[in-house]
Design a protein around this motif. Structure first.
Motif, PDB file in Angstrom:
ATOM      1  N   LEU A 136      20.565   1.092 101.471  1.00  0.00           N
ATOM      2  CA  LEU A 136      20.162   1.198 102.871  1.00  0.00           C
ATOM      3  C   LEU A 136      18.716   0.791 103.125  1.00  0.00           C
ATOM      4  CD1 LEU A 136      22.002   4.444 104.059  1.00  0.00           C
ATOM      5  CD2 LEU A 136      22.537   2.062 104.587  1.00  0.00           C
ATOM      6  N   PRO A 137      17.735   1.256 102.318  1.00  0.00           N
ATOM      7  CA  PRO A 137      16.356   0.801 102.581  1.00  0.00           C
ATOM      8  C   PRO A 137      16.193  -0.710 102.507  1.00  0.00           C
ATOM      9  CG  PRO A 137      16.373   2.667 101.085  1.00  0.00           C
ATOM     10  CD  PRO A 137      17.795   2.224 101.232  1.00  0.00           C
ATOM     11  N   TRP A 138      17.003  -1.360 101.693  1.00  0.00           N
ATOM     12  CA  TRP A 138      16.931  -2.806 101.543  1.00  0.00           C
ATOM     13  C   TRP A 138      17.523  -3.520 102.758  1.00  0.00           C
ATOM     14  CZ3 TRP A 138      19.582  -5.959  97.076  1.00  0.00           C
ATOM     15  CH2 TRP A 138      18.880  -7.153  96.905  1.00  0.00           C
ATOM     16  N   LEU A 139      18.466  -2.870 103.439  1.00  0.00           N
ATOM     17  CA  LEU A 139      19.149  -3.491 104.569  1.00  0.00           C
ATOM     18  C   LEU A 139      18.423  -3.269 105.886  1.00  0.00           C
ATOM     19  CD1 LEU A 139      22.822  -2.488 103.653  1.00  0.00           C
ATOM     20  CD2 LEU A 139      21.641  -4.633 103.138  1.00  0.00           C
ATOM     21  N   ILE A 140      17.573  -2.262 105.959  1.00  0.00           N
ATOM     22  CA  ILE A 140      16.847  -1.977 107.197  1.00  0.00           C
ATOM     23  C   ILE A 140      15.772  -3.034 107.414  1.00  0.00           C
ATOM     24  CG2 ILE A 140      15.385  -0.299 108.393  1.00  0.00           C
ATOM     25  CD1 ILE A 140      16.750   1.889 106.818  1.00  0.00           C
ATOM     26  N   PRO A 141      15.636  -3.584 108.621  1.00  0.00           N
ATOM     27  CA  PRO A 141      14.554  -4.547 108.888  1.00  0.00           C
ATOM     28  C   PRO A 141      13.184  -3.932 108.591  1.00  0.00           C
ATOM     29  CG  PRO A 141      16.154  -4.566 110.668  1.00  0.00           C
ATOM     30  CD  PRO A 141      16.535  -3.420 109.768  1.00  0.00           C
ATOM     31  N   MET A 142      12.291  -4.754 108.070  1.00  0.00           N
ATOM     32  CA  MET A 142      10.992  -4.252 107.638  1.00  0.00           C
ATOM     33  C   MET A 142      10.192  -3.629 108.780  1.00  0.00           C
ATOM     34  SD  MET A 142      10.867  -4.704 104.424  1.00  0.00           S
ATOM     35  CE  MET A 142      11.607  -5.667 103.107  1.00  0.00           C
ATOM     36  N   VAL A 189       3.191   3.380  98.687  1.00  0.00           N
ATOM     37  CA  VAL A 189       4.353   4.262  98.588  1.00  0.00           C
ATOM     38  C   VAL A 189       5.508   3.736  99.444  1.00  0.00           C
ATOM     39  CG1 VAL A 189       5.220   6.566  99.135  1.00  0.00           C
ATOM     40  CG2 VAL A 189       3.015   6.305  97.979  1.00  0.00           C
ATOM     41  N   VAL A 190       5.193   3.300 100.656  1.00  0.00           N
ATOM     42  CA  VAL A 190       6.241   2.765 101.529  1.00  0.00           C
ATOM     43  C   VAL A 190       6.840   1.494 100.932  1.00  0.00           C
ATOM     44  CG1 VAL A 190       6.722   1.804 103.804  1.00  0.00           C
ATOM     45  CG2 VAL A 190       5.233   3.801 103.583  1.00  0.00           C
ATOM     46  N   ASN A 191       6.003   0.625 100.385  1.00  0.00           N
ATOM     47  CA  ASN A 191       6.525  -0.611  99.793  1.00  0.00           C
ATOM     48  C   ASN A 191       7.353  -0.321  98.535  1.00  0.00           C
ATOM     49  OD1 ASN A 191       6.426  -3.630  99.973  1.00  0.00           O
ATOM     50  ND2 ASN A 191       5.566  -3.402  97.918  1.00  0.00           N
ATOM     51  N   ILE A 192       6.999   0.715  97.789  1.00  0.00           N
ATOM     52  CA  ILE A 192       7.820   1.122  96.650  1.00  0.00           C
ATOM     53  C   ILE A 192       9.198   1.553  97.126  1.00  0.00           C
ATOM     54  CG2 ILE A 192       8.083   2.909  94.872  1.00  0.00           C
ATOM     55  CD1 ILE A 192       5.078   2.793  94.440  1.00  0.00           C
ATOM     56  N   TRP A 193       9.226   2.348  98.184  1.00  0.00           N
ATOM     57  CA  TRP A 193      10.504   2.802  98.738  1.00  0.00           C
ATOM     58  C   TRP A 193      11.372   1.621  99.167  1.00  0.00           C
ATOM     59  CZ3 TRP A 193      12.354   2.354 103.860  1.00  0.00           C
ATOM     60  CH2 TRP A 193      13.503   3.098 104.132  1.00  0.00           C
ATOM     61  N   LEU A 194      10.746   0.583  99.726  1.00  0.00           N
ATOM     62  CA  LEU A 194      11.504  -0.573 100.180  1.00  0.00           C
ATOM     63  C   LEU A 194      12.005  -1.434  99.015  1.00  0.00           C
ATOM     64  CD1 LEU A 194       9.256  -1.712 103.164  1.00  0.00           C
ATOM     65  CD2 LEU A 194      11.534  -0.720 103.319  1.00  0.00           C
ATOM     66  N   GLY A 195      11.282  -1.425  97.890  1.00  0.00           N
ATOM     67  CA  GLY A 195      11.644  -2.302  96.785  1.00  0.00           C
ATOM     68  C   GLY A 195      12.526  -1.676  95.728  1.00  0.00           C
ATOM     69  N   ILE A 196      12.724  -0.365  95.778  1.00  0.00           N
ATOM     70  CA  ILE A 196      13.554   0.296  94.772  1.00  0.00           C
ATOM     71  C   ILE A 196      14.988  -0.233  94.754  1.00  0.00           C
ATOM     72  CG2 ILE A 196      14.659   2.503  94.209  1.00  0.00           C
ATOM     73  CD1 ILE A 196      12.017   3.877  94.831  1.00  0.00           C
ATOM     74  N   PRO A 197      15.655  -0.437  95.890  1.00  0.00           N
ATOM     75  CA  PRO A 197      17.046  -0.934  95.842  1.00  0.00           C
ATOM     76  C   PRO A 197      17.186  -2.263  95.119  1.00  0.00           C
ATOM     77  CG  PRO A 197      16.547  -0.071  98.015  1.00  0.00           C
ATOM     78  CD  PRO A 197      15.261  -0.091  97.273  1.00  0.00           C
TER      79      PRO A 197
END
Length: 319
Positions: A136-142, A189-197
């Motif tokens: 889901l984090p990967w699919l949400i627009p940045m 931290v936010v960019n880590i959350w976005l890149g984990i998937p």
């Protein structure tokens, strides 16, 4: 086995009722088919990748401003744009922030992604559903994700600070996005959350390709747990790790929308990176030449890292 021949009449013309000879398709037709499939891809790459790169390189050596759109004149200035960009007081801070942002993001994304991939490598109920939710984090627009995180990290009304108020040992509300010491940490931290998937998905696919027989054979020699990971999993996963790290670094170096959505490069350039600095010079100062020069510097940094890492990894494999 008997062979039959078809008689032909005068001039090589087959008589009526004779079976026609099959025509041989030469290699020329096969090549035309290959070219027909390649042409759309080549045209797409040239138009949407080749032309922008070449145009950006040329703009880095030109005085390209808003006046150029009306007059069409963009005089050559040599290395002036690069000198202007490098000698700008913001450049040193942007270069340092780019390094810290990239290293912090890649370290967090890869470590957490690898742990999650190892966790899902073991089969358990609802693992497929949880893997789907992980995307889901990967699919949400940045931009949308940045807006949500900006609300979460808000100093006065953010969910995070309101949660921290409940804890007895925290008295103050951290200024996550407005503090010069915490803003970069919050963005990382936010960019880590976005890149984990991305990391978890690619590494999980690599783990699926490792034969189970290797673990069974290793267990007979006492290679279990951490020893199995170090002597079996990691060597077999090295190729996938190379792809993940190279793509991750190249992508992270050019991250723009997350920083713009959270801090816009502030406060006091605390989260200013080369990509945001290039955006600022191009679309706020309207000095497209300097902005293109900064973009070219970023491309050069990405290229140098990719080549150096691939060569180093190949040397390790050869050894």
């Amino acid at each position: 086995m008997t062979s039959t021949t078809v008689a032909t009449g005068p001039g090589g013309i087959s008589p009526p009722g004779a079976a026609p000879r099959p025509r041989r398709r030469g290699p020329r037709r096969g090549r035309l088919v290959q070219v027909a499939f390649l042409v759309p891809a080549v045209v797409y790459l040239v138009l949407f990748f080749g032309y922008p790169v070449i145009k950006n390189v040329l703009m880095g050596f030109q005085e390209y401003t808003t006046r150029t759109f009306y007059t069409g004149e963009a005089p050559w200035v040599g290395l002036t744009n690069y000198v202007t960009a490098i000698t700008d007081p913001v450049f040193d801070r942007a270069l340092l922030n780019t390094g810290l942002f990239t290293v912090g993001s890649i370290a967090g994304q890869f470590t957490i992604g690898l742990l999650i991939a190892l966790f899902f490598h073991r089969r358990f109920p609802l693992s497929g559903v949880l893997r789907s939710l992980l995307l889901l984090p990967w699919l949400i627009p940045m931009i949308a994700a940045s807006a949500v995180w900006r609300w979460i990290l808000d100093t006065d009304n953010g969910v995070l600070n309101r949660t921290l108020d409940v804890l007895p040992f925290i008295d103050s509300r951290p200024a996550w996005l407005t503090s010069t010491t915490l803003a970069l940490v919050a963005v990382i931290v936010v960019n880590i959350w976005l890149g984990i998937p991305f990391n978890a998905t690619i590494l999980y696919g690599g783990l699926q390709e490792i034969p189970e027989e290797l673990y069974e054979a290793g267990s007979l020699d006492g290679a279990t747990g951490a020893r199995a990971f170090w002597y079996i999993t990691w060597p077999m996963l090295r190729g996938v790790v190379t792809v993940v790290l190279v793509l991750g670094v190249v992508y992270t170096l050019k991250v723009l929308d997350v920083i713009l959505g959270l801090t816009n490069g502030g406060p006091a350039n605390a989260t200013q990176t080369i990509s945001t600095f290039s955006y600022h010079m191009s679309f706020r100062e309207f000095d497209f030449g300097v902005g293109a020069a900064l973009g070219n510097i970023l491309v050069l940094i990405s290229l140098v890292f990719a080549i150096a890492y691939l060569r180093l990894n190949r040397r390790r494999v050869d050894e």
